[in-house]
Design a protein around this motif. Structure first.
Motif, short mmCIF file in Angstrom:
data_model
loop_
_atom_site.label_atom_id
_atom_site.label_comp_id
_atom_site.label_asym_id
_atom_site.label_seq_id
_atom_site.Cartn_x
_atom_site.Cartn_y
_atom_site.Cartn_z
N ASN A 155 0.84 -1.21 0.00
CA ASN A 155 0.00 0.00 0.00
C ASN A 155 0.87 1.25 0.00
OD1 ASN A 155 -1.06 -2.36 1.47
ND2 ASN A 155 -2.97 -1.22 1.53
N GLU A 181 -9.49 -2.09 -4.79
CA GLU A 181 -9.73 -0.97 -3.87
C GLU A 181 -8.57 0.00 -4.03
OE1 GLU A 181 -9.41 -2.12 0.33
OE2 GLU A 181 -8.23 -3.85 -0.29
N GLY A 182 -8.60 1.09 -3.26
CA GLY A 182 -7.48 2.02 -3.28
C GLY A 182 -6.42 1.58 -2.28
N THR A 185 -8.20 3.18 0.62
CA THR A 185 -9.61 3.57 0.44
C THR A 185 -10.38 2.46 -0.28
OG1 THR A 185 -9.07 4.56 -1.70
CG2 THR A 185 -9.09 6.06 0.18
N LEU A 206 -10.38 -4.81 1.95
CA LEU A 206 -10.69 -4.42 3.32
C LEU A 206 -12.17 -4.02 3.40
CD1 LEU A 206 -9.13 -4.08 6.04
CD2 LEU A 206 -9.27 -1.64 5.60
N GLY A 208 -14.33 -1.77 4.46
CA GLY A 208 -14.28 -0.39 4.94
C GLY A 208 -15.49 -0.06 5.79
N VAL A 209 -15.23 0.58 6.92
CA VAL A 209 -16.32 1.01 7.80
C VAL A 209 -17.08 2.15 7.12
CG1 VAL A 209 -16.80 2.04 10.07
CG2 VAL A 209 -15.13 0.19 9.86
N THR A 210 -16.36 3.03 6.46
CA THR A 210 -17.00 4.13 5.73
C THR A 210 -17.83 3.57 4.58
OG1 THR A 210 -14.96 5.31 6.22
CG2 THR A 210 -16.54 6.43 4.78
N ARG A 211 -17.26 2.55 3.91
CA ARG A 211 -17.99 1.88 2.82
C ARG A 211 -19.35 1.38 3.32
NH1 ARG A 211 -19.16 -3.13 1.41
NH2 ARG A 211 -19.10 -3.78 -0.79
N THR A 244 -13.83 6.00 -0.60
CA THR A 244 -14.28 6.25 0.76
C THR A 244 -13.26 5.70 1.75
OG1 THR A 244 -15.56 4.18 0.79
CG2 THR A 244 -16.75 6.19 0.23
N ALA A 245 -13.13 6.38 2.87
CA ALA A 245 -12.28 5.94 3.98
C ALA A 245 -12.48 6.90 5.14
CB ALA A 245 -10.79 5.96 3.58
N ALA A 246 -12.14 6.44 6.34
CA ALA A 246 -12.22 7.32 7.51
C ALA A 246 -11.35 8.56 7.30
CB ALA A 246 -11.77 6.57 8.76
C1 LIG Z 1 -6.67 -0.81 1.93
C2 LIG Z 1 -7.79 -0.02 2.52
N1 LIG Z 1 -9.01 -0.11 1.97
C3 LIG Z 1 -10.05 0.58 2.46
C4 LIG Z 1 -9.91 1.44 3.55
C5 LIG Z 1 -11.10 2.21 4.07
O1 LIG Z 1 -11.53 1.70 5.31
P1 LIG Z 1 -12.34 2.60 6.37
O2 LIG Z 1 -13.53 3.13 5.64
O3 LIG Z 1 -12.70 1.64 7.45
O4 LIG Z 1 -11.42 3.69 6.82
C6 LIG Z 1 -8.65 1.55 4.16
C7 LIG Z 1 -8.48 2.44 5.30
O5 LIG Z 1 -7.42 2.57 5.88
C8 LIG Z 1 -7.57 0.81 3.64
O6 LIG Z 1 -6.34 0.88 4.20
#
Ligand SMILES: Cc1ncc(COP(=O)(O)O)c(C=O)c1O
Length: 286
Positions: A155, A181-182, A185, A206, A208-211, A244-246
């Motif tokens: 990453n 994914e990013g 993000t 991952l 994502g909680v924001t997702r 999206t991401a925190a």
């Molecule tokens: C690889 C990756 N995908 C997605 C996310 C988004 O996750 P969240 O919305 O829980 O912050 C993150 C956040 O750090 C991440 O590192």
């Protein structure tokens, strides 16, 4: 006999030999290591391990902290101070300590740590004399992107590539040409037909909680959504692309690999989702 560790130029008692909490080795696994076996107080395969260390540091763009000769002196001194006749000496080199950001920090000195430990050579001889067992497991190194591990080196490299291209984010693409994914993000599009799409979490991404929060908002807004992967080409043709991401909330992306997305400005769906997400997050924050 008390053990001694080397950290950035200083030999300290083992329990006091520490690195900073923002060391990138701890935060991102952004570092490499080497290990030499110690035989009769001398290092085996010195040049081979040193050459691999140099190659790995160069591959990752981590500054070579000191010459091979100087490192050799530190390794041997650590072995001597720990009175290791037979054992192992470990060298860890990380990109250094910096305020947390995936991309490489500038003007940061690498962190260098050396530790040594004794091993009982008779134990190794006994094992080799009897032979030892093995088992098998699928090779998942590191295939568990659903785990929010600190093993973030891929990453980090992706984010650095984005930074060097003047981009905000690097979207990762699987062997089928589909965006996973990013680098930090989750990725979304509003496709050509106006339907929202994001990769499903059965895929190796991952969760994502924001997702998850945005998925609920999409439902509340009565928008059409499909949890299905999209290709790079589909992303480029999309009306909107966003992540999206925190750390980003809902962030509209206006170009991908230089191709303009939509009319090259943040689209109405991403803008609205950002607004309602922020409203709700602020209201519910504890
Ligand atoms: C690889 C990756 N995908 C997605 C996310 C988004 O996750 P969240 O919305 O829980 O912050 C993150 C956040 O750090 C991440 O590192």
């Amino acid at each position: 006999m008390s053990r001694v560790g080397y950290v950035n130029g200083v030999y300290r008692p083992h329990g006091e030999a520490v690195v900073h909490i923002e060391d990138r080795g701890f935060q991102f696994a952004d570092g490499v290591y080497e290990v030499w076996s110690v035989m009769d107080g001398r290092l085996a395969d010195f040049d081979g391990h040193m050459a691999r260390l140099h190659r790995c540091l160069t591959e990752l763009g981590i500054e070579i902290p000191m010459s091979a000769a100087a490192l050799g002196v530190v390794l041997k001194e650590t072995v001597r101070r720990n009175r290791v006749r037979d054992g192992l000496v470990y060298l860890q080199v990380t990109r250094g300590t910096a305020s947390r950001d995936h991309a490489f920090p500038v003007d940061v000195a690498p962190t260098v740590v050396v530790t040594a430990k004794r091993l009982d050579p008779a134990k190794g001889r006994r094992a080799a004399g009897n032979g030892v067992a093995a088992i098998t497991r699928p090779d998942i190194r590191w295939g568990r992107c659903d785990i929010k591990t600190v093993g973030l080196l891929p990453n980090v490299l992706a984010k650095q590539a984005a930074r060097e291209s003047g981009a905000y984010e690097c979207l990762l693409v699987d062997e089928l040409g589909l965006i996973t994914e990013g680098s930090s993000t989750n990725a979304w599009i509003v496709d050509e037909h106006g339907k929202l799409r994001t990769r499903d979490t059965q895929a190796n991404i991952l969760r994502g909680v924001t997702r998850a929060a945005v998925l609920k908002l999409i439902e509340a807004e009565g928008l059409e959504l499909e949890e299905r992967a999209f290709s790079v080409e589909e992303a480029k043709r999309a009306r909107e692309l966003f992540v999206t991401a925190a750390s980003a909330f809902v962030m509209p992306l206006i170009s991908l690999d230089g191709a303009r997305i939509g009319d090259g400005t943040p689209g109405p769906v991403a803008t609205r989702l950002r607004e309602v997400y922020l409203e709700q997050a602020r209201r519910e924050a504890i």
